[in-house]
Design a protein around this motif. Sequence first.
Motif, mmCIF file in Angstrom:
data_model
loop_
_atom_site.group_PDB
_atom_site.id
_atom_site.type_symbol
_atom_site.label_atom_id
_atom_site.label_comp_id
_atom_site.label_asym_id
_atom_site.label_seq_id
_atom_site.Cartn_x
_atom_site.Cartn_y
_atom_site.Cartn_z
ATOM 1 N N UNK A 208 0.824 -1.275 0.053
ATOM 2 C CA UNK A 208 -0.071 0.148 0.138
ATOM 3 C C UNK A 208 0.831 1.296 -0.052
ATOM 4 N N UNK A 209 2.106 1.165 0.810
ATOM 5 C CA UNK A 209 2.927 2.302 0.989
ATOM 6 C C UNK A 209 3.470 2.610 -0.690
ATOM 7 N N UNK A 210 3.968 1.604 -1.196
ATOM 8 C CA UNK A 210 4.851 1.656 -2.507
ATOM 9 C C UNK A 210 3.537 2.223 -3.702
ATOM 10 N N UNK A 211 2.559 1.597 -3.423
ATOM 11 C CA UNK A 211 1.337 2.178 -4.376
ATOM 12 C C UNK A 211 0.939 3.750 -4.253
ATOM 13 N N UNK A 212 0.817 4.168 -2.833
ATOM 14 C CA UNK A 212 0.346 5.557 -2.890
ATOM 15 C C UNK A 212 1.740 6.510 -2.973
ATOM 16 N N UNK A 213 2.825 6.038 -2.846
ATOM 17 C CA UNK A 213 4.047 6.834 -3.185
ATOM 18 C C UNK A 213 4.301 6.906 -4.739
ATOM 19 N N UNK A 214 3.920 5.695 -5.426
ATOM 20 C CA UNK A 214 4.066 5.477 -6.784
ATOM 21 C C UNK A 214 3.123 6.613 -7.353
ATOM 22 N N UNK A 215 1.908 6.669 -6.930
ATOM 23 C CA UNK A 215 0.740 7.578 -7.296
ATOM 24 C C UNK A 215 1.416 9.069 -7.074
ATOM 25 N N UNK A 216 1.875 9.555 -6.024
ATOM 26 C CA UNK A 216 2.387 10.905 -5.970
ATOM 27 C C UNK A 216 3.660 11.044 -6.945
ATOM 28 N N UNK A 217 4.240 10.144 -6.973
ATOM 29 C CA UNK A 217 5.496 10.240 -7.785
ATOM 30 C C UNK A 217 5.062 10.438 -9.262
ATOM 31 N N UNK A 218 4.241 9.360 -9.538
ATOM 32 C CA UNK A 218 3.701 9.524 -11.104
ATOM 33 C C UNK A 218 3.143 10.331 -11.408
ATOM 34 N N UNK A 219 2.239 11.177 -10.533
ATOM 35 C CA UNK A 219 1.444 12.563 -10.981
ATOM 36 C C UNK A 219 2.691 13.511 -11.063
ATOM 37 N N UNK A 220 3.686 13.664 -10.517
ATOM 38 C CA UNK A 220 4.755 14.487 -10.458
ATOM 39 C C UNK A 220 5.507 14.479 -11.829
ATOM 40 N N UNK A 221 5.922 12.981 -12.133
ATOM 41 C CA UNK A 221 6.685 12.963 -13.416
ATOM 42 C C UNK A 221 5.763 12.990 -14.480
ATOM 43 N N UNK A 222 4.528 12.969 -14.505
ATOM 44 C CA UNK A 222 3.645 13.196 -15.754
ATOM 45 C C UNK A 222 3.604 14.758 -15.898
ATOM 46 N N UNK A 223 3.184 15.471 -14.941
ATOM 47 C CA UNK A 223 2.956 16.929 -15.217
ATOM 48 C C UNK A 223 4.451 17.673 -15.486
ATOM 49 N N UNK A 224 5.709 16.961 -14.816
ATOM 50 C CA UNK A 224 6.732 17.709 -15.087
ATOM 51 C C UNK A 224 7.360 17.933 -16.539
ATOM 52 N N UNK A 225 7.389 16.859 -17.415
ATOM 53 C CA UNK A 225 7.823 17.166 -18.688
ATOM 54 C C UNK A 225 6.885 17.940 -19.520
ATOM 55 N N UNK A 226 5.624 17.694 -19.338
ATOM 56 C CA UNK A 226 4.539 18.727 -20.244
ATOM 57 C C UNK A 226 4.718 20.010 -19.645
ATOM 58 N N UNK A 227 4.941 20.307 -18.503
ATOM 59 C CA UNK A 227 5.138 21.853 -18.112
ATOM 60 C C UNK A 227 6.211 22.260 -18.616
ATOM 61 N N UNK A 228 7.598 21.356 -18.399
ATOM 62 C CA UNK A 228 8.651 22.000 -18.797
ATOM 63 C C UNK A 228 8.786 22.403 -20.320
ATOM 64 N N UNK A 229 8.397 21.432 -21.013
ATOM 65 C CA UNK A 229 8.332 21.592 -22.464
ATOM 66 C C UNK A 229 7.574 22.679 -22.872
ATOM 67 N N UNK A 230 6.320 22.948 -22.378
ATOM 68 C CA UNK A 230 5.578 24.267 -22.836
ATOM 69 C C UNK A 230 6.243 25.594 -22.261
ATOM 70 N N UNK A 231 6.937 25.445 -21.162
ATOM 71 C CA UNK A 231 7.614 26.650 -20.673
ATOM 72 C C UNK A 231 8.642 26.743 -21.698
ATOM 73 N N UNK A 232 9.529 25.924 -22.302
ATOM 74 C CA UNK A 232 10.620 25.925 -23.138
ATOM 75 C C UNK A 232 10.006 26.496 -24.214
ATOM 76 N N UNK A 233 8.951 26.207 -25.015
ATOM 77 C CA UNK A 233 8.260 26.590 -26.068
ATOM 78 C C UNK A 233 7.932 28.224 -25.951
ATOM 79 N N UNK A 234 7.460 28.503 -24.659
ATOM 80 C CA UNK A 234 7.134 30.106 -24.503
ATOM 81 C C UNK A 234 8.241 31.036 -24.347
ATOM 82 N N UNK A 235 9.342 30.347 -23.504
ATOM 83 C CA UNK A 235 10.483 31.340 -23.141
ATOM 84 C C UNK A 235 11.676 31.214 -24.256
ATOM 85 N N UNK A 236 11.697 30.074 -25.148
ATOM 86 C CA UNK A 236 12.702 29.881 -25.961
ATOM 87 C C UNK A 236 14.099 29.151 -25.332
#
Length: 388
Positions: free
Chosen positions: A334-362
């Motif tokens: 249960x611990x691994x599942x919940x920690x993986x959920x939090x980690x997974x959400x972070x690493x899914x949002x991270x590259x999308x947000x970073x990619x769009x920021x790079x496209x906006x700022x150059x």
Amino acid sequence: MNRADAPPFPFSLGLAGALSLACFMGFGRFSFTPILPGMMADLGLSAGDAGLIAAANFAGYLAGAFLAAGTWAQGMERRIVMAALTLTAALLGAMALVSSLSAFMAIRFLAGLASAFGLVFTSALVLSAARGDARVQAMHFGGVGFGIALSAFVSFVAVPLLGAEPPHWRSEWLAGAGLVLAAGAAILFLLPKGQGTAGRGGAEPPMLWTGAMLRLILSYAFFGFGYVVAGTFLVVMAREGASGHSVEFLCWLISGLAGMVSLFLWQPMLSTRGVNTTYRLALALEALGSVAMVLLPAAIAPVIGGLLFGGTFIVVTAYALQIGRALSPESPRRVMALMTAGFGIGQIVGPVAAGHLVDLTGDYLLASLIAAAVLGLGALVAPGRGSH
């Protein structure tokens, strides 16, 4: 126990784990990073597109981790590992055959599933057979770094030397597929034949919800967001900074080599300061690496950033899960599942947000500084020594 009384090092067991994680993580997951610059240049992919492809892989990994956490696979761990290896090789090869964003995302989602299954079930087999031997654990997880280092050699040395016509990126995917298939033969021979720990023991009791557990899950989610900027764009940043071919190669090679030995190198800190303090320091150093990638001179920034990235991200993962198990020892799945959920959400949002920021700022300045701030926040909110 003195050195003479210590049990012999089960090298073949550690090698089985190391080769498996080199395939599932080093190639199945992280070889995208050195191949990405060539794909962007040849196909006109933007940083936002690259972020979406990376996020699809991480979404597949998250789904696979949850599927693998159940009890359905009891007694089938070894067969699942070999099937996942075969699928990983096929999906690496498939990346060389397509050109559309949607196809890349679909393939990388499935590759994420295979990586998660491979990591979970290989770890169940190897770590169960190791019976707590820290040397096997360090060698096992060090396989991720070995795979990263080998992917650097494939992308920057082997494929060009073999005479592949530019652009090289399709040949790089095919070379990775071939290496995974070749390693699979050795893994089939070395992997333990016993049953892993996954799926044993029936239903676990409810997880112990404490302030420390909430802080750990939040910290680990912040880590998921922050580490993927380097994990996805490090080699692209080196190329766009006109650092030269050798710096691109070195930054990813050094990342892998640092990852290979990181758990061994951090052991003295772990022994003297404890797992909580060591975890927080590793997060802080990774944040420093994100800053270094954009503020140091272009000739050394990717190398220093790669060293700090490789030397910390495996350590953070291993020690976070260790803290989680200590906070709720009766409910490890249960611990691994919940920690993986939090980690997974972070690493899914991270590259999308970073990619769009790079496209906006150059450039990658703002995205990297935000990643560093989030990693630093993860270190601040993490539970300290003696938390409960």
